[in-house]
Write an enzyme that holds these catalytic residues in place. Structure first.
Site, PDB file in Angstrom:
ATOM      1  N   GLY A  12       0.650  -1.291   0.090  1.00  0.00           N
ATOM      2  CA  GLY A  12       0.013   0.043  -0.021  1.00  0.00           C
ATOM      3  C   GLY A  12       0.782   1.364  -0.072  1.00  0.00           C
ATOM      4  O   GLY A  12       0.480   2.381   0.545  1.00  0.00           O
ATOM      5  N   SER A  13       2.009   1.233  -0.710  1.00  0.00           N
ATOM      6  CA  SER A  13       2.735   2.512  -0.549  1.00  0.00           C
ATOM      7  C   SER A  13       2.041   3.611  -1.595  1.00  0.00           C
ATOM      8  O   SER A  13       2.345   4.923  -1.109  1.00  0.00           O
ATOM      9  CB  SER A  13       3.936   2.390  -1.068  1.00  0.00           C
ATOM     10  OG  SER A  13       4.063   2.068  -2.638  1.00  0.00           O
ATOM     11  N   ASN A  14       1.263   3.227  -2.637  1.00  0.00           N
ATOM     12  CA  ASN A  14       0.768   4.336  -3.309  1.00  0.00           C
ATOM     13  C   ASN A  14      -0.650   4.750  -2.722  1.00  0.00           C
ATOM     14  O   ASN A  14      -0.923   6.002  -2.451  1.00  0.00           O
ATOM     15  CB  ASN A  14      -0.066   3.815  -4.771  1.00  0.00           C
ATOM     16  CG  ASN A  14       1.162   3.833  -5.783  1.00  0.00           C
ATOM     17  OD1 ASN A  14       1.428   5.010  -5.888  1.00  0.00           O
ATOM     18  ND2 ASN A  14       1.545   2.874  -6.347  1.00  0.00           N
ATOM     19  N   MET A  90      -3.892  -6.977  -7.326  1.00  0.00           N
ATOM     20  CA  MET A  90      -3.186  -7.909  -8.372  1.00  0.00           C
ATOM     21  C   MET A  90      -4.355  -8.698  -8.896  1.00  0.00           C
ATOM     22  O   MET A  90      -4.083  -9.786  -9.004  1.00  0.00           O
ATOM     23  CB  MET A  90      -2.277  -8.616  -7.444  1.00  0.00           C
ATOM     24  CG  MET A  90      -1.072  -7.764  -7.274  1.00  0.00           C
ATOM     25  SD  MET A  90      -0.097  -6.813  -8.302  1.00  0.00           S
ATOM     26  CE  MET A  90       0.464  -7.625  -9.286  1.00  0.00           C
ATOM     27  N   ARG A  91      -5.558  -8.060  -9.221  1.00  0.00           N
ATOM     28  CA  ARG A  91      -6.640  -8.710  -9.928  1.00  0.00           C
ATOM     29  C   ARG A  91      -7.183  -7.949 -11.115  1.00  0.00           C
ATOM     30  O   ARG A  91      -7.372  -6.596 -10.943  1.00  0.00           O
ATOM     31  CB  ARG A  91      -7.637  -9.355  -9.092  1.00  0.00           C
ATOM     32  CG  ARG A  91      -7.387 -10.211  -7.898  1.00  0.00           C
ATOM     33  CD  ARG A  91      -8.337 -10.460  -7.014  1.00  0.00           C
ATOM     34  NE  ARG A  91      -8.171 -11.542  -5.955  1.00  0.00           N
ATOM     35  CZ  ARG A  91      -8.121 -12.778  -6.167  1.00  0.00           C
ATOM     36  NH1 ARG A  91      -8.555 -13.256  -7.324  1.00  0.00           N
ATOM     37  NH2 ARG A  91      -7.516 -13.572  -5.133  1.00  0.00           N
ATOM     38  N   ILE A  92      -7.486  -8.683 -12.121  1.00  0.00           N
ATOM     39  CA  ILE A  92      -8.117  -7.937 -13.375  1.00  0.00           C
ATOM     40  C   ILE A  92      -9.596  -7.976 -12.898  1.00  0.00           C
ATOM     41  O   ILE A  92     -10.133  -8.983 -12.736  1.00  0.00           O
ATOM     42  CB  ILE A  92      -7.884  -8.768 -14.650  1.00  0.00           C
ATOM     43  CG1 ILE A  92      -6.095  -8.762 -14.899  1.00  0.00           C
ATOM     44  CG2 ILE A  92      -8.257  -8.104 -15.921  1.00  0.00           C
ATOM     45  CD1 ILE A  92      -5.804  -9.816 -16.215  1.00  0.00           C
ATOM     46  N   LEU A  93     -10.088  -6.842 -13.105  1.00  0.00           N
ATOM     47  CA  LEU A  93     -11.602  -6.658 -12.887  1.00  0.00           C
ATOM     48  C   LEU A  93     -12.517  -7.134 -14.055  1.00  0.00           C
ATOM     49  O   LEU A  93     -11.849  -6.859 -15.242  1.00  0.00           O
ATOM     50  CB  LEU A  93     -11.824  -5.065 -12.602  1.00  0.00           C
ATOM     51  CG  LEU A  93     -11.079  -4.529 -11.192  1.00  0.00           C
ATOM     52  CD1 LEU A  93     -11.352  -3.091 -11.336  1.00  0.00           C
ATOM     53  CD2 LEU A  93     -11.415  -5.096 -10.168  1.00  0.00           C
ATOM     54  N   ASN A 107      -6.082   3.112 -12.254  1.00  0.00           N
ATOM     55  CA  ASN A 107      -5.131   2.113 -11.898  1.00  0.00           C
ATOM     56  C   ASN A 107      -3.741   2.745 -12.344  1.00  0.00           C
ATOM     57  O   ASN A 107      -3.517   3.617 -13.117  1.00  0.00           O
ATOM     58  CB  ASN A 107      -5.125   0.840 -12.905  1.00  0.00           C
ATOM     59  CG  ASN A 107      -4.291  -0.051 -12.691  1.00  0.00           C
ATOM     60  OD1 ASN A 107      -4.065  -0.461 -11.252  1.00  0.00           O
ATOM     61  ND2 ASN A 107      -3.523  -0.778 -13.491  1.00  0.00           N
ATOM     62  N   HIS A 109       0.433   1.881 -13.341  1.00  0.00           N
ATOM     63  CA  HIS A 109       1.106   0.632 -13.788  1.00  0.00           C
ATOM     64  C   HIS A 109       2.714   0.977 -13.881  1.00  0.00           C
ATOM     65  O   HIS A 109       2.741   2.126 -14.415  1.00  0.00           O
ATOM     66  CB  HIS A 109       0.700   0.021 -15.222  1.00  0.00           C
ATOM     67  CG  HIS A 109       1.275  -0.873 -15.629  1.00  0.00           C
ATOM     68  ND1 HIS A 109       1.182  -2.431 -14.992  1.00  0.00           N
ATOM     69  CD2 HIS A 109       2.294  -1.448 -16.710  1.00  0.00           C
ATOM     70  CE1 HIS A 109       1.845  -3.109 -15.570  1.00  0.00           C
ATOM     71  NE2 HIS A 109       2.730  -2.615 -16.734  1.00  0.00           N
TER      72      HIS A 109
END
Length: 202
Positions: A12-14, A90-93, A107, A109
């Site tokens: 959770g650094s972002n 880390m999941r694709i919605l 998001n 990246h």
């Protein structure tokens, strides 16, 4: 005030960079809920530290992805979230989730999209031998690391870079531009037109 929901899977650094921007008065927003799919995600600890509502949703207890995502949507709706922010989620919605929050899911990246999508983007950049790398904030769509680009930042690639050193340099830029992109959204300055994001000058 903009109500934000954060999806995270790791440290959770972002998330922290967003919290810091809010506390500094740079970003006028409120994080209403932090949701993780990992019980040990440090993002939960960060949320606790700042008295932000948080929830671990175990995807394994649901029969399918739709039910898992509906559980997330129910929580986000309960907290009346305006913007969903993926911070190392880390999941694709699924298309269902994306459609529910069309142009309201961000998001980040660690590459200059559309190059080097998916996992280990920094290693992909090094293996390819690019001279410039960076990060991208975009609206999520049905694809993996696709969707309209909001902001990008570049960093030089050094001859002696490792995946770790390049990742760290990129991460510093992530922490800078993610709150900036959320701020633009909160000010109503982002318009999606023909698959591209226009930044409106007020």
């Amino acid at each position: 005030m903009l109500k934000v929901g954060v999806l995270a899977s790791g440290r959770g650094s972002n998330l922290q960079s967003i919290i810091d921007s809010i506390k500094a008065g740079v970003l006028k927003a409120e994080i209403k809920i932090v949701i993780t799919d990992k019980a040990a995600a440090k993002a939960l600890d960060r949320a606790e530290k700042y008295n932000i509502a948080n929830s671990y949703i175990n995807p394994k207890i649901y029969e399918n992805k739709s039910d898992f995502e509906q559980a997330m949507i129910d929580l986000l709706e309960e907290h009346k979230v305006d913007l969903v922010v993926m911070a190392g989620f880390m999941r694709i919605l699924s298309p269902y989730f994306v459609k529910h929050y069309r142009n309201r899911v961000m998001n980040i990246h660690p590459s200059l999209l559309p190059s080097f999508t998916g996992l280990h983007a920094q290693k992909q950049a090094l293996d390819y031998g690019v001279k410039v790398a960076g990060c991208t904030v975009h609206f999520a769509d049905e694809g993996m690391d696709t969707g309209p680009i909001i902001l990008q930042a570049t960093v030089p690639v050094m001859d002696d870079d490792t995946e770790e050193t390049l990742s760290q340099r990129i991460l510093e830029e992530e922490h800078r531009i993610y709150p900036k992109a959320i701020k633009l959204f909160s000010e109503g300055r982002l318009e999606v037109k023909d698959g591209k994001v226009l930044i409106i000058n007020n």
